[in-house]
Design a protein around this motif. Structure first.
Motif, PDB file in Angstrom:
ATOM      1  N   SER A   1      -1.814  -0.267   7.321  1.00 34.42           N
ATOM      2  CA  SER A   1      -1.399  -1.225   8.357  1.00 34.42           C
ATOM      3  C   SER A   1      -2.460  -2.294   8.605  1.00 34.42           C
ATOM      4  N   TRP A   2      -3.719  -1.884   8.601  1.00 31.77           N
ATOM      5  CA  TRP A   2      -4.792  -2.878   8.761  1.00 31.77           C
ATOM      6  C   TRP A   2      -4.763  -3.890   7.612  1.00 31.77           C
ATOM      7  N   MET A   3      -4.631  -3.382   6.392  1.00 32.70           N
ATOM      8  CA  MET A   3      -4.588  -4.284   5.238  1.00 32.70           C
ATOM      9  C   MET A   3      -3.366  -5.183   5.305  1.00 32.70           C
ATOM     10  N   LEU A   4      -2.238  -4.652   5.770  1.00 28.89           N
ATOM     11  CA  LEU A   4      -1.035  -5.459   5.906  1.00 28.89           C
ATOM     12  C   LEU A   4      -1.260  -6.611   6.879  1.00 28.89           C
ATOM     13  N   GLU A   5      -1.962  -6.349   7.979  1.00 24.23           N
ATOM     14  CA  GLU A   5      -2.241  -7.423   8.938  1.00 24.23           C
ATOM     15  C   GLU A   5      -3.109  -8.507   8.285  1.00 24.23           C
ATOM     16  N   ILE A   6      -4.108  -8.093   7.537  1.00 25.34           N
ATOM     17  CA  ILE A   6      -4.976  -9.053   6.838  1.00 25.34           C
ATOM     18  C   ILE A   6      -4.173  -9.867   5.831  1.00 25.34           C
ATOM     19  N   LEU A   7      -3.373  -9.188   5.003  1.00 22.14           N
ATOM     20  CA  LEU A   7      -2.576  -9.886   3.994  1.00 22.14           C
ATOM     21  C   LEU A   7      -1.549 -10.818   4.634  1.00 22.14           C
ATOM     22  N   SER A   8      -0.977 -10.398   5.761  1.00 22.70           N
ATOM     23  CA  SER A   8       0.001 -11.239   6.459  1.00 22.70           C
ATOM     24  C   SER A   8      -0.657 -12.509   6.988  1.00 22.70           C
ATOM     25  N   LEU A   9      -1.870 -12.381   7.515  1.00 24.76           N
ATOM     26  CA  LEU A   9      -2.579 -13.570   8.004  1.00 24.76           C
ATOM     27  C   LEU A   9      -2.969 -14.486   6.841  1.00 24.76           C
ATOM     28  N   ILE A  10      -3.351 -13.905   5.719  1.00 29.31           N
ATOM     29  CA  ILE A  10      -3.647 -14.729   4.532  1.00 29.31           C
ATOM     30  C   ILE A  10      -2.383 -15.462   4.097  1.00 29.31           C
TER      31      ILE A  10
ATOM     32  N   ASN B   1       0.510  -3.661  -1.404  1.00 24.65           N
ATOM     33  CA  ASN B   1      -0.471  -3.044  -0.517  1.00 24.65           C
ATOM     34  C   ASN B   1      -0.274  -1.531  -0.677  1.00 24.65           C
ATOM     35  N   ILE B   2      -1.183  -0.879  -1.411  1.00 31.45           N
ATOM     36  CA  ILE B   2      -1.017   0.535  -1.750  1.00 31.45           C
ATOM     37  C   ILE B   2      -2.167   1.343  -1.165  1.00 31.45           C
ATOM     38  N   ALA B   3      -1.829   2.503  -0.621  1.00 29.79           N
ATOM     39  CA  ALA B   3      -2.842   3.421  -0.107  1.00 29.79           C
ATOM     40  C   ALA B   3      -2.214   4.787   0.094  1.00 29.79           C
ATOM     41  N   TYR B   4      -3.042   5.803   0.079  1.00 28.09           N
ATOM     42  CA  TYR B   4      -2.598   7.130   0.505  1.00 28.09           C
ATOM     43  C   TYR B   4      -2.321   7.025   2.004  1.00 28.09           C
ATOM     44  N   PRO B   5      -1.362   7.800   2.545  1.00 26.05           N
ATOM     45  CA  PRO B   5      -1.054   7.705   3.977  1.00 26.05           C
ATOM     46  C   PRO B   5      -2.301   7.830   4.862  1.00 26.05           C
ATOM     47  N   LYS B   6      -2.329   7.031   5.907  1.00 23.83           N
ATOM     48  CA  LYS B   6      -3.383   7.001   6.920  1.00 23.83           C
ATOM     49  C   LYS B   6      -4.727   6.540   6.354  1.00 23.83           C
TER      50      LYS B   6
ATOM     51  N   ARG C   1       6.902 -11.807  -2.707  1.00 17.88           N
ATOM     52  CA  ARG C   1       7.074 -10.622  -1.864  1.00 17.88           C
ATOM     53  C   ARG C   1       5.731  -9.958  -1.558  1.00 17.88           C
ATOM     54  N   LEU C   2       5.596  -9.532  -0.328  1.00 19.25           N
ATOM     55  CA  LEU C   2       4.495  -8.687   0.102  1.00 19.25           C
ATOM     56  C   LEU C   2       5.120  -7.315   0.315  1.00 19.25           C
ATOM     57  N   LEU C   3       4.667  -6.309  -0.430  1.00 18.13           N
ATOM     58  CA  LEU C   3       5.288  -4.976  -0.416  1.00 18.13           C
ATOM     59  C   LEU C   3       4.241  -3.905  -0.167  1.00 18.13           C
TER      60      LEU C   3
END
Length: 193
Positions: A48-57, A39-44, A94-96
């Motif tokens: 975190s939103w994408m992490l929540e989506i990936l965690s639910l998947i 899960n890669i992005a420039y800060p802000k 791993r989810l990183l």
């Protein structure tokens, strides 16, 4: 409280829990596994939103794991000292997470089949969010006025480097190729092409 910074290969990092040694380790020795999801992005930019989506998947929509395990334990940040230690112990798959620009990413990524999710956000929104985040988080120096913060942001002197370069380097990498090919197959192009 870390308001001191160091530059590693032209990118600014806070001293607290970041070091040139760990960043070099991530780039040169960290082994990306074929079943890793980054899960890669420039800060802000919505990490975190994408992490929540990936965690639910990952948990087949069951919110139990998301509610019971804090996000940095579900998806450690590889460039951050404690996150790197957690990532090395994390059982596969791993989810990183990472805010690293592509030029500092693990070299082993190029020969892996790891999946990359790159989240992009409007730079005006990134700027405003990062400005306010910097005002409350003691990890960052006092941002000063919004005008001076904007100047630093536009000149590439922000945390994790230049927003444009972060995006352009990601666009030019292997993990962009499949998306680009699919868009072209539909007769579409990237908006910045």
């Amino acid at each position: 409280m870390a308001r001191q910074y160091f530059t590693h290969k032209g990118v600014l990092f806070p001293c607290l829990d970041y070091s040139p040694e760990k960043l070099s380790y991530v780039e040169n020795q960290f082994q990306v596994q074929d079943d890793d999801v980054f899960n890669i992005a420039y800060p802000k930019s919505g990490t975190s939103w994408m992490l929540e989506i990936l965690s639910l998947i990952r948990s087949d929509g069951d919110p139990g794991w998301v509610r019971s395990v804090v996000n940095w334990d579900r998806a450690p940040w590889v460039e951050y000292g404690p996150g790197l230690d957690a990532a090395l112990k994390y059982p596969p798959p791993r989810l990183l997470c990472s805010h690293l620009p592509v030029q500092l990413f693990p070299k082993s990524l190029q020969r892996s089949k790891a999946k990359i999710i790159y989240t992009l956000r409007c730079p005006k929104d990134v700027l405003v969010s990062l400005y306010h985040f910097s005002k409350i988080l003691r990890l960052f120096k006092e941002p000063g006025s919004l005008d001076s913060f904007l100047e630093d942001f536009l000149s590439g002197n922000g945390i994790c480097g230049d927003w444009r370069n972060h995006l352009l380097e990601a666009q030019n990498q292997r993990f962009d190729t499949v998306f680009r090919e699919r868009m072209q197959g539909l007769g579409l192009t990237f908006p910045w092409d």
